[in-house]
Write a protein that holds these residues in place. Structure first.
Motif, PDB file in Angstrom:
ATOM      1  N   THR A  29       0.862  -1.180   0.000  1.00 23.07           N
ATOM      2  CA  THR A  29       0.000   0.000   0.000  1.00 23.07           C
ATOM      3  C   THR A  29       0.900   1.232   0.000  1.00 23.07           C
ATOM      4  OG1 THR A  29      -1.789  -1.130   1.166  1.00 23.07           O
ATOM      5  CG2 THR A  29      -1.785   1.267   1.246  1.00 23.07           C
ATOM      6  N   HIS A  30       0.774   2.045  -1.048  1.00 25.60           N
ATOM      7  CA  HIS A  30       1.693   3.165  -1.218  1.00 25.60           C
ATOM      8  C   HIS A  30       0.981   4.312  -1.929  1.00 25.60           C
ATOM      9  CE1 HIS A  30       1.882   0.950  -5.006  1.00 25.60           C
ATOM     10  NE2 HIS A  30       2.257   2.085  -5.586  1.00 25.60           N
ATOM     11  N   GLY A  31       1.608   5.454  -1.936  1.00 18.50           N
ATOM     12  CA  GLY A  31       1.069   6.634  -2.593  1.00 18.50           C
ATOM     13  C   GLY A  31       2.118   7.727  -2.605  1.00 18.50           C
ATOM     14  N   THR A  32       1.674   8.957  -2.733  1.00 18.27           N
ATOM     15  CA  THR A  32       2.573  10.102  -2.756  1.00 18.27           C
ATOM     16  C   THR A  32       2.052  11.174  -1.811  1.00 18.27           C
ATOM     17  OG1 THR A  32       3.078   9.671  -5.088  1.00 18.27           O
ATOM     18  CG2 THR A  32       3.693  11.828  -4.210  1.00 18.27           C
ATOM     19  N   ALA A  33       2.904  11.643  -0.922  1.00 18.88           N
ATOM     20  CA  ALA A  33       2.537  12.754  -0.050  1.00 18.88           C
ATOM     21  C   ALA A  33       2.572  14.053  -0.850  1.00 18.88           C
ATOM     22  CB  ALA A  33       3.501  12.837   1.134  1.00 18.88           C
ATOM     23  N   PRO A  34       1.671  15.011  -0.573  1.00 23.39           N
ATOM     24  CA  PRO A  34       1.666  16.292  -1.301  1.00 23.39           C
ATOM     25  C   PRO A  34       3.033  16.961  -1.251  1.00 23.39           C
ATOM     26  CG  PRO A  34      -0.281  16.105   0.095  1.00 23.39           C
ATOM     27  CD  PRO A  34       0.607  14.948   0.451  1.00 23.39           C
ATOM     28  N   TRP A  35       3.358  17.704  -2.305  1.00 23.42           N
ATOM     29  CA  TRP A  35       4.669  18.339  -2.411  1.00 23.42           C
ATOM     30  C   TRP A  35       4.605  19.751  -1.842  1.00 23.42           C
ATOM     31  CZ3 TRP A  35       9.082  16.167  -2.758  1.00 23.42           C
ATOM     32  CH2 TRP A  35      10.218  16.897  -3.109  1.00 23.42           C
ATOM     33  N   VAL A  36       5.442  20.038  -0.850  1.00 21.57           N
ATOM     34  CA  VAL A  36       5.416  21.344  -0.199  1.00 21.57           C
ATOM     35  C   VAL A  36       6.737  22.093  -0.327  1.00 21.57           C
ATOM     36  CG1 VAL A  36       3.638  20.628   1.432  1.00 21.57           C
ATOM     37  CG2 VAL A  36       6.044  20.367   2.060  1.00 21.57           C
ATOM     38  N   ALA A  37       7.731  21.477  -0.967  1.00 22.76           N
ATOM     39  CA  ALA A  37       9.023  22.152  -1.141  1.00 22.76           C
ATOM     40  C   ALA A  37       8.926  23.223  -2.220  1.00 22.76           C
ATOM     41  CB  ALA A  37      10.104  21.137  -1.508  1.00 22.76           C
ATOM     42  N   ASP A  38       9.844  24.205  -2.165  1.00 22.29           N
ATOM     43  CA  ASP A  38       9.898  25.254  -3.179  1.00 22.29           C
ATOM     44  C   ASP A  38      10.587  24.779  -4.451  1.00 22.29           C
ATOM     45  OD1 ASP A  38       8.572  27.111  -1.598  1.00 22.29           O
ATOM     46  OD2 ASP A  38      10.430  27.799  -0.648  1.00 22.29           O
ATOM     47  N   TYR A  39      11.380  23.713  -4.364  1.00 20.63           N
ATOM     48  CA  TYR A  39      12.028  23.169  -5.549  1.00 20.63           C
ATOM     49  C   TYR A  39      11.153  22.066  -6.155  1.00 20.63           C
ATOM     50  CZ  TYR A  39      13.632  19.581  -2.205  1.00 20.63           C
ATOM     51  OH  TYR A  39      13.695  18.606  -1.237  1.00 20.63           O
TER      52      TYR A  39
END
Length: 259
Positions: free
Chosen positions: A199-209
């Motif tokens: 069970t996997h996914g992607t955490a939202p992206w919060v970095a400036d790059y």
């Protein structure tokens, strides 16, 4: 793969190989991506992919994707850092099933949690018998930037590739806020290998790059996840790299590890 590596992959469903490629290689891969003048990634997951190996569902609309962008991409196909782990996970004769890149900008949304041992999914499984791992679709994700709990990226429920119950809705809804979901720290140049049964996914992206990852998905010799197969790129390939593009079959398949 030593005994510790095997044990940890077996209980977690993923592994991280640190410093698989160096900074010069990262810089060159990013330069080649920049040269494509890609549209800026969007905030939706549907707008966060690039360089796909053609349509996964349309056999008349195939392309070689980012493997046509230069040898540095093709060198990742059978990079020495991943071959022994893939042989342990998939057996000899595994094949490239499909591939694509992920890019995310500040505030690009996460990808929902998916996968897991239960309910059973025929192309995405994890089984152990006779002292060997038998596994379906497997992901090799090359990090071209740093990811982790502070910025986003790959996340998973460790051990869920062996779960006997479906993932509860409380965890699915909570996503990375759930205490059961782990977002590992992965440096640029490192590679994450995981079974799609996890069970996997992607955490939202919060970095400036910008997040950039190259995902290669491999299947065991006799299996295909999709109805079409990625075409060979136009750049020169080694014999072993060509073998990775063989269509799915088992009998008399050439070894990927012959000298």
């Amino acid at each position: 793969m030593n005994e510790l590596d095997k044990y940890l992959f077996d209980i977690n469903g993923y592994m991280i190989i640190e410093n698989a490629i160096d900074q010069d290689e990262i810089t060159e891969l990013n330069r080649l991506i920049d040269a494509q003048n890609l549209t800026e990634p969007g905030l939706a997951t549907s707008e966060a992919r690039f360089g796909s190996s053609g349509s996964l569902f349309d056999e008349n609309n195939l392309s070689a994707g980012y493997l046509d962008w230069g040898a540095p991409f093709n060198n990742l196909l059978d990079h020495p850092a991943i071959m022994d782990p893939l042989r342990f996970i998939l057996g000899d004769g595994f094949r490239i099933d499909h591939y694509y890149g992920i890019y995310m900008k500040h505030r690009t949304e996460g990808l929902r949690l998916h996968g897991g041992n239960t309910p059973f999914d025929p192309p995405e499984y994890y089984h152990f018998q006779d002292g060997k791992v038998f596994n379906g679709l497997t992901v090799v994700a090359w990090n071209l930037c740093e990811t982790g709990p502070e910025v986003g990226g790959f996340c998973c429920v460790p051990g869920s590739h062996k779960a006997n119950y479906p993932c509860p809705p409380e965890i699915l809804a909570g996503h990375e806020q759930s205490g059961s979901v782990f977002t590992p720290h992965v440096d640029a140049g490192s590679v994450v290998i995981f079974t799609e049964a996890l069970t996997h996914g992607t955490a939202p992206w919060v970095a400036d790059y910008q997040r950039r990852s190259l995902l290669f998905k491999y299947s065991p010799a006799q299996q295909s996840w999709g109805p079409s197969y990625p075409p060979m790129p136009s750049v020169q390939l080694t014999g072993r790299q060509k073998n990775l593009f063989e269509k799915p079959y088992f009998a008399q398949r050439a070894s990927l590890f012959d000298d």
